[in-house]
Motif scaffolding. Structure first.
Motif: not given
Length: 214
Positions: A134-140
């Motif tokens: 989820k962090v990866k998606e939010l960071t993108l």
């Protein structure tokens, strides 16, 4: 156009057209700037919201990871992490807002299935992985928003500079030219009128003298 432009009706028409175009250009630049500023404000608000969500998710992810390490040990957690595939699906596209190219970061969302064995892991490691996904998606998403905000900010400055140049330099210059040429043409008309009156007076005198002599 040169400030010493010859005072003719043709030049007056040309300068008035240039003045009208400059005013129209300023209005368009001003509208464009306002639209970009509204877009920028929305992006700033969105970036703040995403950043808050990232902070919260990171906190939860690290808490789950720490619990997994405590129960499984660092080596087993490290081995499990090696089974997670690297991210290689990120693509960057663009869209245009009032001539500003805005990046769009896309990636392939993987299925939630786990890539490691259940018997050697626990729920905390699963939670940590899902939270970091989820962090990866939010960071993108945040990357897209921040890059868009940076490009909009740069374009706003450029648009503001052009609008200021039109408002403070170009438009006043053309207005001064129109004023000067109109004054010069009016002066010429007055001089021409006076000259015609003198000629008419002289012609009347000659006609009167000729009548008296007859």
């Amino acid at each position: 156009m040169d400030l010493n432009t010859c005072a003719t009706k043709g030049n007056l028409i040309i300068i008035k057209n240039s003045l009208a175009l400059s005013k129209q250009g300023y209005e368009l630049m001003d509208k464009k700037r306002n639209i970009l500023i509204r877009e920028l404000m929305q992006l700033i608000e969105k970036a703040s919201s995403i950043q808050s969500e990232i902070d919260k998710t990171f906190t939860e992810a690290y808490a789950s990871l720490q619990r997994a390490i405590l129960e499984m040990g660092m080596n087993r957690v490290r081995e499990a992490s090696a089974a997670i595939p690297l991210e290689n699906s990120v693509r960057v596209k663009t869209r245009s807002i009032m001539g500003t190219e805005i990046p769009l970061v896309e990636f392939e969302k993987r299925s939630p299935s786990l890539a490691y064995s259940f018997h050697s892991t626990n729920q905390f490691l699963d939670d940590a992985r899902m939270q970091f996904e989820k962090v990866k998606e939010l960071t993108l998403r945040l990357t897209t928003v921040e890059n868009s905000a940076y490009r909009l900010s740069f374009n706003i400055k450029k648009t503001q500079k052009r609008a200021n140049a039109l408002k403070n330099i170009t438009i006043p210059k053309y207005e001064a030219l129109v004023h000067n040429i109109q004054n010069a043409l009016e002066e010429k008309e007055r001089e021409e009128f006076t000259r015609l009156k003198v000629i008419k007076r002289q012609a009347d005198k000659k006609k009167s003298s000729a009548s008296s002599g007859a």
